[in-house]
Design a protein around this motif. Structure first.
Motif, short mmCIF file in Angstrom:
data_model
loop_
_atom_site.label_atom_id
_atom_site.label_comp_id
_atom_site.label_asym_id
_atom_site.label_seq_id
_atom_site.Cartn_x
_atom_site.Cartn_y
_atom_site.Cartn_z
N ILE A 331 -0.05 -5.53 -7.72
CA ILE A 331 1.31 -5.65 -7.48
C ILE A 331 2.02 -5.70 -8.45
O ILE A 331 3.26 -5.04 -8.29
CB ILE A 331 1.44 -7.12 -6.84
CG1 ILE A 331 0.58 -7.29 -5.24
CG2 ILE A 331 3.02 -7.55 -6.33
CD1 ILE A 331 0.80 -8.48 -4.56
N ASN A 332 1.99 -6.24 -9.59
CA ASN A 332 2.73 -6.01 -10.76
C ASN A 332 2.82 -4.40 -11.18
O ASN A 332 3.79 -4.21 -11.64
CB ASN A 332 2.13 -7.06 -11.74
CG ASN A 332 2.37 -8.46 -11.69
OD1 ASN A 332 2.94 -8.89 -10.58
ND2 ASN A 332 2.06 -9.37 -12.63
N ALA A 334 2.42 -1.93 -9.65
CA ALA A 334 3.16 -1.07 -8.70
C ALA A 334 4.57 -1.43 -8.75
O ALA A 334 5.45 -0.40 -8.87
CB ALA A 334 2.84 -1.36 -7.41
N ARG A 335 5.11 -2.55 -9.22
CA ARG A 335 6.63 -2.94 -9.30
C ARG A 335 6.89 -2.16 -10.60
O ARG A 335 8.26 -1.64 -10.52
CB ARG A 335 6.45 -4.36 -9.39
CG ARG A 335 7.98 -5.08 -9.12
CD ARG A 335 7.73 -6.45 -8.95
NE ARG A 335 7.25 -6.95 -7.59
CZ ARG A 335 6.62 -7.75 -7.35
NH1 ARG A 335 6.39 -8.92 -8.12
NH2 ARG A 335 6.18 -8.10 -6.06
N GLU A 337 6.14 0.59 -11.71
CA GLU A 337 6.34 1.94 -11.31
C GLU A 337 7.43 2.09 -10.28
O GLU A 337 7.57 3.13 -9.60
CB GLU A 337 5.10 2.54 -10.49
CG GLU A 337 3.71 2.64 -11.52
CD GLU A 337 4.03 3.52 -12.73
OE1 GLU A 337 4.71 4.48 -12.29
OE2 GLU A 337 3.45 3.27 -13.70
N GLY A 338 8.13 0.91 -9.82
CA GLY A 338 9.15 1.13 -9.01
C GLY A 338 8.63 0.91 -7.49
O GLY A 338 9.65 1.54 -6.57
N THR A 339 7.71 0.47 -7.14
CA THR A 339 7.19 0.51 -5.94
C THR A 339 6.49 -0.92 -5.60
O THR A 339 6.12 -1.57 -6.34
CB THR A 339 5.76 1.47 -5.74
OG1 THR A 339 6.30 2.84 -6.13
CG2 THR A 339 5.45 1.47 -4.21
N GLU A 340 6.72 -1.24 -4.31
CA GLU A 340 6.32 -2.48 -3.80
C GLU A 340 5.15 -2.26 -3.16
O GLU A 340 5.02 -1.40 -2.11
CB GLU A 340 7.43 -3.40 -2.82
CG GLU A 340 8.63 -3.84 -3.62
CD GLU A 340 8.24 -4.96 -4.63
OE1 GLU A 340 7.34 -5.62 -4.40
OE2 GLU A 340 9.07 -5.05 -5.66
N MET A 341 4.30 -2.72 -3.54
CA MET A 341 2.71 -2.61 -2.70
C MET A 341 2.41 -3.94 -1.72
O MET A 341 2.73 -5.13 -2.34
CB MET A 341 1.61 -2.69 -3.72
CG MET A 341 0.28 -2.59 -3.20
SD MET A 341 -1.03 -2.42 -4.08
CE MET A 341 -1.29 -0.47 -4.22
N PRO A 342 2.45 -3.61 -0.50
CA PRO A 342 2.25 -4.79 0.35
C PRO A 342 1.03 -5.51 -0.08
O PRO A 342 0.07 -5.03 -0.40
CB PRO A 342 1.81 -3.87 1.77
CG PRO A 342 2.51 -2.82 1.64
CD PRO A 342 2.63 -2.34 0.13
N GLU A 343 1.25 -6.80 0.27
CA GLU A 343 -0.11 -7.73 -0.19
C GLU A 343 -1.48 -7.49 0.45
O GLU A 343 -2.52 -7.36 -0.37
CB GLU A 343 0.33 -9.08 -0.19
CG GLU A 343 -0.60 -10.13 -0.84
CD GLU A 343 0.15 -11.64 -0.75
OE1 GLU A 343 -0.65 -12.34 0.20
OE2 GLU A 343 1.07 -12.08 -1.34
N GLU A 377 4.23 5.90 3.71
CA GLU A 377 4.38 4.72 3.27
C GLU A 377 3.10 4.20 2.71
O GLU A 377 1.84 4.69 3.47
CB GLU A 377 4.98 3.83 4.36
CG GLU A 377 6.44 3.93 4.65
CD GLU A 377 7.31 3.60 3.80
OE1 GLU A 377 7.08 2.52 2.84
OE2 GLU A 377 8.15 4.28 3.33
#
Length: 491
Positions: A331-332, A334-335, A337-343, A377
């Motif tokens: 998650i960190n 991905a963030r 990289e400017g992307t929110e990864m769903p949990e 997505e």
């Protein structure tokens, strides 16, 4: 000769997508290759990607570099591009034109992301000049060392800090010790010896120590180096008869950070020089932080007096990250990289990629690239498609049966003893280790694992998993045995 990319590509959305493909390729190569190789040969390349991704042209500064990259790296790059894109990609190498023009290119900066530069900038890079300071204090990590130039380079990566390191039970003790060293160098935990498998964050941690010390004390003399480079420096000192300069460089440090000391094996003169440097640094209360793939007494073909020095401070292990830590890392990153990864996607990936942080990052890059190229997505289904090769290899290689056979071979017992009701320690212990590994390395539930171990109850498996997991934190020898078994099973 292939035409260089025109300035219009900079404003073309297709060019942006193409650079995403090349950036994903660069990030993977940065993980796979030794830092010095990546910085010397791969980092200066300028890429032009066709709008349909069918061809990638890499511009190289001179004929020597072009021939070397074609011989050493072209096949690897081509396969990686095809793997990331999911379809064949033609790779072409071409010489960059020498005249000064103001066309825009993209090249990776110190953190692995890409920065537009002019052709003049790229040309200078091809000639060996450096424009990116990864350490933040004027010491470049993007060019190989040149002792004759007289410039001191600390080789630190400014992006590898304590703040960017995800903490978990797997690395908590090592991180705490490293922060103590960074805050009070030359006192406790000297030397600090960090060991663990590939891709678990040892290098990140030693860079973090150096970056923290320099943030607090800007004039500190800090050097990060891989053991292979130390070997190379010893050889050069012999060839050039420059041992005074060599000793001045290494014996005058405030903090020496050295990766993978197992590479000193069977290199007697290198070990002698490192022992001398070690003693000189400790005498002046400088600090030494080392990493290795095994604990000090497990090192092969290293002089006993050097091993005893390695073991004289604090020795700590970094373990493979537990599930929650793997989820947080995904998650960190991905963030970043400017992307929110769903949990739920992060949990899916974390459950299937267990071995180390490097493989976790590689899986994330594949998912992000697959998402961008297909304009979809991020979902569990997309992650399954992006990682299909990795998942199929993993499922094919690691089975409970394979674990039972590998553990039985290692501890010299019969495979049949895994299923039997025999309970002597010589059998019960390996059986518990095999149950632990089955839980860690496969998707089987506790009842399923129990069934495969002679119809045992799931509570028996749970007891074995908890027992071995707890003892792994305490017993160095058991931890090392588990490392060996895990690496054997993962091929």
């Amino acid at each position: 000769m292939t035409e260089e990319p025109s300035s219009s590509s900079a404003s073309n959305p297709g060019a942006d997508a193409g650079q995403s493909l090349w950036q994903a390729c660069l990030e993977q190569l940065a993980q796979d290759l030794p830092e010095q190789q990546f910085n010397t040969w791969i980092k200066p390349l300028v890429a032009q990607v066709a709008e349909d991704f069918s061809k990638v042209t890499l511009f190289v500064a001179n004929r020597f570099k072009l021939d070397w990259i074609r011989a050493q790296y072209a096949k690897r790059i081509s396969l990686l591009l095809e793997d990331l894109y999911g379809q064949p990609v033609t790779l072409e190498l071409a010489l960059a034109q020498r005249e000064a023009v103001t066309r825009t290119y993209v090249r990776p900066n110190a953190s692995g992301t890409q920065t537009p530069v002019s052709h003049n900038d790229q040309q200078g890079q091809g000639q060996g000049s450096s424009h990116n300071n990864s350490s933040g204090n004027g010491n470049s990590a993007s060019s190989p060392p040149d002792e004759s130039a007289g410039a001191f380079r600390n080789r630190l990566n400014a992006g590898l800090t304590f703040e960017t390191l995800v903490e978990g039970t797997a690395n908590r003790m090592a991180r705490s010790a490293a922060m103590h060293v960074a805050g009070m160098p030359g006192h406790l935990y000297n030397p600090l010896f960090i060991y663990g498998g590939v891709g678990l964050g040892k290098t990140h941690l030693v860079h973090a120590v150096g970056n923290r010390l320099l943030a607090d004390k800007t004039d500190a003399k800090v050097l990060y180096i891989h053991a292979e480079q130390f070997v190379s420096d010893v050889v050069k000192a012999y060839q050039r008869r420059t041992f005074d300069e060599f000793k001045e460089r290494y014996h005058s440090l405030d903090l020496l950070l050295i990766d993978d000391v197992q590479f000193f094996a069977n290199k007697d003169r290198t070990q002698e020089e490192f022992f001398n440097a070690f003693e000189a640094l400790l005498a002046k209360k400088s600090h030494i932080v080392m990493t290795s793939d095994t604990y000090p007494k497990g090192l092969a073909n290293i002089h006993e007096r050097l091993v005893s020095r390695f073991d004289s401070g604090l020795t700590v292990a970094i373990e493979p990250p537990e599930l929650e830590m793997r989820v947080a890392i995904l998650i960190n990153k991905a963030r970043v990289e400017g992307t929110e990864m769903p949990e739920e996607v992060a949990f899916f990936v974390a459950k299937n990629v267990r071995s180390n942080v490097r493989e976790l990052e590689g899986a994330l890059r594949k998912i992000l690239a697959y998402s961008r190229f297909n304009q979809k997505e991020i979902s569990i289904q997309l992650a399954r498609e992006a990682l299909r090769d990795l998942l199929s290899i993993q499922n094919r290689q690691i089975s409970v049966e394979n674990i039972q056979k590998t553990v039985a071979d290692y501890y010299k017992i019969k495979v049949a003893d895994m299923y039997s009701k025999k309970r002597p320690a010589s059998i019960a212990r390996p059986r518990q280790i095999a149950m632990y590994l089955a839980k860690e390395l496969t998707q089987k539930s506790l009842p399923e694992i129990g069934e495969l171990f002679g119809g045992r109850d799931h509570t028996t498996v749970l007891h074995a998993v908890r027992k071995i997991s707890g003892e792994r934190q305490q017993l160095t020898e058991l931890n090392q045995q588990l490392h060996v078994l895990e690496q054997t099973l993962k091929g």
